[in-house]
Design an enzyme around this catalytic site. Structure first.
Site, PDB file in Angstrom:
ATOM      1  N   THR A 169       0.811  -1.225   0.000  1.00  0.00           N
ATOM      2  CA  THR A 169       0.000   0.000   0.000  1.00  0.00           C
ATOM      3  C   THR A 169       0.837   1.264   0.000  1.00  0.00           C
ATOM      4  O   THR A 169       0.476   2.268  -0.624  1.00  0.00           O
ATOM      5  CB  THR A 169      -0.908   0.000   1.257  1.00  0.00           C
ATOM      6  OG1 THR A 169      -1.858  -1.044   1.104  1.00  0.00           O
ATOM      7  CG2 THR A 169      -1.639   1.309   1.442  1.00  0.00           C
ATOM      8  N   SER A 212       0.978  -7.604  -1.512  1.00  0.00           N
ATOM      9  CA  SER A 212       1.608  -8.756  -0.854  1.00  0.00           C
ATOM     10  C   SER A 212       0.682  -9.973  -0.804  1.00  0.00           C
ATOM     11  O   SER A 212       1.126 -11.079  -0.517  1.00  0.00           O
ATOM     12  CB  SER A 212       2.100  -8.394   0.541  1.00  0.00           C
ATOM     13  OG  SER A 212       1.036  -8.232   1.438  1.00  0.00           O
ATOM     14  N   THR A 232      -1.917 -23.426  18.474  1.00  0.00           N
ATOM     15  CA  THR A 232      -3.229 -23.044  19.013  1.00  0.00           C
ATOM     16  C   THR A 232      -3.905 -21.953  18.168  1.00  0.00           C
ATOM     17  O   THR A 232      -3.232 -21.084  17.599  1.00  0.00           O
ATOM     18  CB  THR A 232      -3.117 -22.550  20.473  1.00  0.00           C
ATOM     19  OG1 THR A 232      -4.419 -22.123  20.900  1.00  0.00           O
ATOM     20  CG2 THR A 232      -2.137 -21.404  20.647  1.00  0.00           C
ATOM     21  N   GLN A 233      -5.215 -22.006  18.130  1.00  0.00           N
ATOM     22  CA  GLN A 233      -5.991 -20.946  17.471  1.00  0.00           C
ATOM     23  C   GLN A 233      -6.026 -19.673  18.323  1.00  0.00           C
ATOM     24  O   GLN A 233      -6.408 -18.616  17.829  1.00  0.00           O
ATOM     25  CB  GLN A 233      -7.429 -21.409  17.226  1.00  0.00           C
ATOM     26  CG  GLN A 233      -7.521 -22.494  16.180  1.00  0.00           C
ATOM     27  CD  GLN A 233      -8.935 -23.022  15.980  1.00  0.00           C
ATOM     28  OE1 GLN A 233      -9.913 -22.397  16.380  1.00  0.00           O
ATOM     29  NE2 GLN A 233      -9.039 -24.186  15.377  1.00  0.00           N
TER      30      GLN A 233
HETATM   31  N1  ASP Z   1      -3.007  -5.273   0.182  1.00  0.00           N
HETATM   32  C1  ASP Z   1      -1.877  -4.501   0.655  1.00  0.00           C
HETATM   33  C2  ASP Z   1      -0.643  -5.404   0.589  1.00  0.00           C
HETATM   34  O1  ASP Z   1      -0.498  -6.258   1.423  1.00  0.00           O
HETATM   35  C3  ASP Z   1      -2.120  -4.032   2.041  1.00  0.00           C
HETATM   36  C4  ASP Z   1      -1.030  -3.152   2.630  1.00  0.00           C
HETATM   37  O2  ASP Z   1       0.077  -3.034   2.173  1.00  0.00           O
HETATM   38  O3  ASP Z   1      -1.349  -2.521   3.691  1.00  0.00           O
HETATM   39  O4  ASP Z   1       0.153  -5.271  -0.312  1.00  0.00           O
END
Ligand code: ASP
Length: 341
Positions: free
Chosen positions: A14, A60, A272-273
């Site tokens: 982002t 990502s 564990t969850q």
């Molecule tokens: N969807 C974006 C990513 O993981 C979210 C971010 O960077 O905050 O690349």
């Protein structure tokens, strides 16, 4: 005194994104022009830095184990020429990459800071600028021979971090290990929690493609459902269980499906969850049954760390017994061995 030098591996996220007709997408060259316009290098307290922009820049969500390998090799290729490293990364899978790099970068004696932001730099109010500037300072001037995740006001051990908030600017936590540092008026490190450099020469380990997965238990889970996840060619699975590592021991068919997989050589590690706490398969009969069929208790590893550790261990030439033993040992600070097994 000459300026410190920092290498920035810019993978996407982002932080350097702009709006498009289909939502935010990374924009080539934007991060570099933004930092140039801010004249970040004019301040003598700042290190000099080189940015390697990956092609393509990625959200990502699109990253996989091959990208962890690429980033580790990139850092290794530049290791001798820089004082510290920054990996700019999207937040969605940042905790996976921050968990994987410590297994791959062995004998690390310089900081590797993984960071990014929740709001793009091009917005007037954003968290990217502060995260980047703090990362540059930490990578250049602080003695942290570890992969760390720097985000908001905290510096966390990479292999202990999890994303806990999709909206907040304190998006990451390290539920089973204290923060290594805090960023406020000053950048304060908690030295007692920072690892000392391993006494081995720096080198990079590589990952091979592995068939691994995650099987999360839920009330009412059937043996068929589990068998579908566990079938060949699966080699390893993180079993996300209830509480201290419990599974429905009254569901004989489900336990049978898990045993069949363990007998076939599938590595099953119990995590564990719960966000916080450790697995002890000996507390309840509902946990002991897993111990009895060969499931490995994963102690207090995060699911992210357990999954990447599975990739790493299966990629080396370890015997099943070695994988079993190493899964329960701390290799890079990813777990706490506090209970007797
Ligand atoms: N969807 C974006 C990513 O993981 C979210 C971010 O960077 O905050 O690349």
């Amino acid at each position: 005194m000459s300026r410190k030098k920092v290498y920035i591996a810019y993978t996407g996220g982002t932080i350097g994104m702009k709006e498009s007709s289909s939502g935010y997408i990374p924009e080539k060259g934007y991060l570099q022009s933004y930092l140039a316009a801010k004249r970040v290098l004019d301040d003598p307290a700042m290190p000099s830095f080189d940015i390697c922009e990956y092609d393509p820049l990625l959200d990502s969500a699109n990253m996989g184990s091959e990208h962890w390998d690429t980033i580790a090799r990139d850092i290794a290729d530049h290791y001798q020429d820089y004082d510290g490293f920054i990996v700019i990364h999207g937040t969605d899978t940042m905790a996976y990459t921050a968990s994987a790099l410590p297994f791959l970068l062995q004998g690390l004696a310089k900081p590797v800071v993984v960071t990014g932001s929740q709001i793009p730099l091009h917005k007037t109010r954003n968290d990217g600028y502060e995260n980047l500037i703090a990362s540059l300072m930490v990578a250049a001037h602080h003695q942290i021979p570890e992969v760390i995740l720097l985000f908001g006001s905290r510096i966390l051990r990479g292999c202990r971090a999890v994303k806990v908030d999709a909206f907040g600017l304190e998006a990451f936590d390290s539920p089973n290990f204290p923060a290594l540092g805090h960023i406020g008026i000053n950048i304060e490190l908690h030295k007692e929690y920072i690892q000392t450099a391993q006494n081995i020469p720096f080198h990079v380990q590589s990952l091979k493609k592995q068939h691994v997965g995650i099987l999360r238990l839920f009330p009412g889970i059937t043996a068929d459902y589990a068998r579908n996840v566990l079938r060949a060619p699966l080699q390893g699975v993180v079993l996300e269980t209830f509480g201290q590592g419990n599974a429905p021991d009254n569901n004989k068919a489900l336990i049978g499906a898990l045993k069949e997989a363990a007998d076939r050589g599938v590595v099953i590690v119990n995590i564990t969850q719960c966000l916080r706490g450790t697995v002890n398969q000996k507390t309840y009969a509902a946990g002991q049954i897993l111990e009895d069929i060969g499931v490995i208790g994963g102690l207090d590893m995060t699911p992210n760390a357990a999954l990447v550790k599975m990739y790493y261990l299966l990629s080396q030439d370890f015997s099943m017994q070695e994988i079993y033993n190493k899964m329960r040992q701390s290799l890079c600070g990813e777990l706490t061995s506090v209970i007797s097994l």
